[in-house]
Design a protein around this motif. Sequence first.
Motif: not given
Length: 413
Positions: A216-228
């Motif tokens: 229930g807690q947020p990951f704030k000020s982050v970035a995600v990346s993904f390549t399929d």
Amino acid sequence: MTSSPTVAVIGGGPAGLMAAEILSAAGAKVHLYDAMPSVGRKFLLAGRGGLNLTHSEPFEAFVGRFGERRAELEPMLAAFGPAQLREWAAGLGIETFVGSSGRVFPTDMKAAPLLRAWLHRLREAGVQFHMRHRWTGDAAVSPGVLRFDTPAGEVEASADAVVLALGGASWARLGSDGAWAPRLQAQGVAVAALQPANCGFDSSGWSAHFSERFAGQPFKSVAVSFTDSRGRHFARKGEFVATAGGIEGSLVYAVSALLRDEIAANGSATLLLDLLPDRSAEQVLAAVRHPRGARSLGSHLKSRLGLEGIKAGVLYEVLSREAMHDPLQLAQAIKAVPLRLLAARPIDEAISTAGGVRFEALDAQLMASALPGVFVAGEMLDWEAPTGGYLLTASMASGVAAARGVLARLGLS
């Protein structure tokens, strides 16, 4: 036609209501049917957090959000896009503003006043509403006879044309249950399987400690990346939330289509999480390597990098004790925490759905080739888009397009 034709609109969401508005304004007799006790239920739910009507970004960027369905949706959005939607809202007395993210909201951030004004205008235009009327989907759907289940038993209605705007398959309790899909398939309409979109995912599993402490807690000020596996790449900054068994939230929703498709193809998808997107890998490594003296590792990470709480907790989830004390492995993990995802959450939890009536089964005016006189709009169509106003805008644009298709067929355009 010598008298005003009758058009049945089945479905009282934004696409159906917009179709009813265009049709009634052109002189058609419009009867709108919905299985629920009132219309616009999902619309009202969307407004609880501030009704995101559309997005203010340039049109070229806007239509690019529709991915592989851009070609089909761009003509509709050119006719009724973000600018036209804001003008339409203003015509109802609802002023809008552009938020810091570029999203467009009513000034009061509420859906109910807009819906009330809209329904008042539709009733003034002569639209007749029939609530608790569930379309049976039988073979008599072709214009002529329509059948509905109601609390008083089955009723029949006649129409010269039909607009189906029954929604996708998420939030069934609000009326969108996808029950129409097999019914249309049985009548020769090609339907792509309905799948969750803008949804959360189950991971390979948090530890009990992490789940109990951080769900229930947020990951704030982050970035995600993904390549399929097809080479499609996604990278963006933002925030999302840890759940008891995985992740959800706006940043996850934005990449959900790629993740869902990758899991379907290969059984899992690994998302990379950058805990400190505003710091370079070199800066992170230097901070981790900085002598910490008698301080604990946790204190060191907090003082040098501001890592604490859920951000520190996720590092302990993916790294062994030995790796946590290896500066190079720790720094690499901070910039790319691997989150292995195994399944999308159930479709009824999703914000929207992918799949639906294939565009190949429709003509250019959204009429079903197998069912002449029957038009399709909204989330029933085989498209998807991220949150941020794109879903609502395209749903309403398709309602406009389907209505204009009906008018052309009936000779009212």
